[in-house]
Scaffold this motif. Structure first.
Motif, short mmCIF file in Angstrom:
data_model
loop_
_atom_site.label_atom_id
_atom_site.label_comp_id
_atom_site.label_asym_id
_atom_site.label_seq_id
_atom_site.Cartn_x
_atom_site.Cartn_y
_atom_site.Cartn_z
N ARG A 57 0.87 -1.18 0.00
CA ARG A 57 0.00 0.00 0.00
C ARG A 57 0.91 1.23 0.00
NH1 ARG A 57 -5.24 -0.79 2.96
NH2 ARG A 57 -5.70 -3.01 2.68
N PRO A 86 -2.89 -3.51 5.71
CA PRO A 86 -2.02 -2.40 6.08
C PRO A 86 -0.73 -2.92 6.69
CG PRO A 86 -4.25 -2.05 6.91
CD PRO A 86 -4.20 -3.45 6.38
N GLY A 101 -5.98 -4.96 -2.14
CA GLY A 101 -5.39 -4.19 -1.04
C GLY A 101 -4.15 -3.43 -1.46
N ALA A 102 -3.34 -4.03 -2.31
CA ALA A 102 -2.13 -3.34 -2.76
C ALA A 102 -2.51 -2.31 -3.82
CB ALA A 102 -1.13 -4.34 -3.35
N ASP A 103 -1.84 -1.17 -3.81
CA ASP A 103 -2.13 -0.18 -4.85
C ASP A 103 -0.87 0.28 -5.56
OD1 ASP A 103 -0.93 1.37 -2.95
OD2 ASP A 103 -2.64 2.71 -2.62
N PRO A 126 0.84 5.78 -5.48
CA PRO A 126 -0.03 4.69 -5.94
C PRO A 126 0.11 4.46 -7.46
CG PRO A 126 -1.28 6.35 -4.70
CD PRO A 126 0.09 6.91 -4.92
#
Ligand SMILES: Nc1nc2c(c(=O)[nH]1)N[C@H]1C(S)=C(S)[C@@H](COP(=O)(O)OP(=O)(O)OC[C@H]3O[C@@H](n4cnc5c(N)ncnc54)[C@H](O)[C@@H]3O)O[C@H]1N2
Ligand code: MOO
Ligand SMILES: [Mg+2]
Length: 395
Positions: A57, A86, A101-103, A126
Motif C-alpha cells: 500500500r 495495512p 489491497g495493494a495499490d 499509488p
C-alpha cells in the motif's frame, strides 16, 4: 497504342479478391484478414505487475526506509492471492495479478530483496509499475480490421485475443509458364542457339515476393498445342497464370497463337519501353486471369511490376494500384522514345540521385540485376537533361 494506365485499369477491373477461407493460425502468415477481429476480454485481462518486486500500500511506504513483513509470494499465473493488509508486503513477479489491497509495486532494485521481510529504500506513489486491465484493448474492441496484411505481430494479436482459426483471403496460387524452343533448364548444357531459361525464375520469385504462391511449371517450346496442354494441366492449381514469351510479331508465337483464338485474351501493344507487347485475359471454366508477358527478360520483369503485382495484390485483398513512385534527381542525360513511357533501369542513391545503369536493352538482364530502381520517363518526353527531377520506382 494502349496507354500503360488503361492497361492496368483493364486488368484491375477484371481480377477479384479471392474468396475468404478459414485457416489455422499457423498457416495465416502472409494472408489478408477477411474479418473483423475483436477482443472477447480486456487485455490485459487483470491488473498485473510490470516489474519483479513487492506489492504494497503506497501509504505504508510514504516514509522510507521502512521494513514490512512479506506475507505471500505471487508468480505470474498464481490464482490464490492473499489480500495485502495495512503494513504488509507481497513479493510479486512481472505479469502476476496484483493482490487486493495493494495499490502500488516497488521494484526489487529499490529494496533489500528480503523474503520474510523486506526493507524498502525508495518511495513511490499509488499505481507504480501496475499494468491496468484493458490498458491495451477493451472488451469488445476491434483489434484488426478486414484487409489487414497478416505479419508476425498481427498473427500475435489474433492469438492474443484467444483465436485459433481466422478468416483470411488466401495467397493466390500463381503458375509461371515460360515458352520458347530455345530454352534450356539452368544446370543443363546448352546446344547451339539455346539459352538458359531465366524468366521463369525471375517471375516465380517476383510472385513470391508479392505474397502469393508461385509455381514454376515446366517450360514448353513453340508448339501452340503443347502450350495449351500444359496450360490445361496447370489450371487445376492456378488462381492466376503468368506466361513469358511468344506474344510478339514472329512466326512462332505459341502463346498468342494458342490464346488469341479463344477470344478471352487480348494481345495489344502498350505504349511503354520495355514491355510493349502484352496479353491479358481469362482462361478456363473458372475464368482464371492470365498475364501473357513478353519474353525479353527485362520486359517481362518490368511488366510484372507494372501490371501483375498490382493485380496479385488485389487478389490478396490488399490495396492495389500503380507502383509507388518517389522523386529523384537524375545524374546523366536520358533518352526515351516519343509516345512511350520508359522505365529505365537505374541506381538510386541515398542522396536522392539516380543514375541509369549501363545497358538499357530489354535483353540485358545483368544490367537489370545491377539496378535498384526504374526511372520513369513520361510518354511526351524524349530527352531528359542531367539534373532533372524524375519519378522512380524502387525495385
Ligand atoms: N517485328 C517485331 N519484332 C518484335 C517486336 C515487334 O513489335 N515487331 N517486339 C519486340 C519486343 S518489344 C519484344 S519485348 C519481344 C517480345 O517477344 P516475345 O514475347 O514474342 O518473346 P520471344 O520471342 O519468345 O522471346 C524474346 C526474347 O526473349 C528471350 N527469352 C524468351 N523467354 C525467355 C526466358 N524464359 N528466359 C530468358 N530469355 C528468354 C528470347 O530468347 C528472345 O531473345 O519481341 C520483339 N520483337
Ligand atoms: O518492348 Mo520490348 O519489351 O522493347 O523489349
Ligand atoms: Mg517472339
Amino acid at each position: 497504342m494502349k496507354s500503360v494506365d488503361a492497361h492496368l485499369a483493364d486488368i484491375l477491373a477484371t481480377v477479384r479478391p479471392l474468396a475468404p477461407l478459414e485457416l489455422e493460425l499457423e498457416r495465416a502468415l502472409g494472408t489478408t484478414l477477411a474479418e473483423e477481429v475483436t477482443a472477447p476480454l480486456p487485455l490485459p485481462p487483470f491488473d498485473n505487475s510490470a516489474m519483479d518486486g513487492y506489492a504494497v500500500r503506497a501509504a505504508d511506504i510514504a516514509e522510507v526506509p521502512v521494513t514490512l513483513p512479506v506475507i505471500d509470494d505471487v508468480a505470474a499465473g498464481s490464482d490464490e492471492l492473499r489480500a495485502v493488509g495495512p503494513g504488509h508486503a507481497v513479493r510479486i513477479m512481472t505479469g502476476a495479478p496484483v493482490p487486493a489491497g495493494a495499490d502500488t509495486v516497488v521494484p526489487v532494485e529499490w529494496t533489500d530483496g528480503g523474503t520474510a521481510s523486506v526493507t524498502i529504500e525508495r518511495t513511490t506513489g499509488p499505481g507504480n509499475a501496475i499494468r491496468r486491465a484493458g490498458e491495451d484493448v477493451q472488451a469488445g474492441e476491434v483489434v484488426l480490421a478486414p484487409g489487414t496484411a497478416i505479419g508476425p505481430a498481427q498473427l500475435g494479436i489474433i492469438a492474443g485475443v484467444g483465436r485459433r482459426r481466422v478468416w483470411v483471403r488466401p495467397r493466390p496460387r500463381v503458375v509461371v509458364l515460360a515458352t520458347g524452343a530455345e530454352l534450356v533448364e539452368p544446370g543443363l548444357p546448352l546446344g547451339p542457339g539455346q539459352i538458359w531459361d531465366s524468366n521463369s525464375f525471375t517471375l516465380t520469385a517476383a510472385v513470391r515476393e508479392t505474397g502469393a504462391e508461385g509455381f514454376r511449371a515446366d517450360t514448353v517450346g513453340d508448339d501452340p498445342a503443347a502450350f495449351l496442354d500444359q496450360l490445361d494441366a496447370q489450371l487445376v492449381r492456378a488462381d492466376a497464370v503468368i506466361t513469358s514469351g511468344g506474344v510478339s510479331m514472329g512466326a512462332y508465337e505459341p502463346v498468342k497463337e494458342a490464346l488469341g483464338p479463344l477470344g478471352t485474351v487480348r494481345f495489344e501493344k502498350v505504349a511503354m519501353q520495355p514491355g510493349m507487347p502484352q496479353g491479358f485475359g481469362v482462361v478456363g471454366e473458372d475464368r482464371v486471369p492470365i498475364f501473357a508477358l513478353p519474353g525479353n527478360p527485362v520486359s517481362s520483369y518490368v511488366s510484372f511490376m507494372l501490371f501483375v503485382r498490382p493485380a496479385l495484390r488485389k487478389m490478396c485483398g490488399l490495396p492495389a494500384g500503380p507502383p509507388e513512385t518517389e522523386t529523384a534527381h537524375v545524374i546523366g542525360a536520358l533518352r526515351s522514345p516519343q509516345g512511350r513511357r520508359s522505365f529505365l533501369r537505374g541506381t538510386l542513391a541515398s542522396d536522392g540521385t539516380v543514375s541509369p545503369v549501363r545497358g538499357q536493352g530489354s535483353h540485358q538482364l545483368a544490367a537489370l540485376a545491377s539496378a535498384n530502381a526504374l526511372i520513369v520517363v513520361p510518354e511526351d518526353v524524349t530527352e531528359v537533361p542531367s539534373g532533372t527531377a524524375v519519378e522512380v520506382i524502387r525495385l
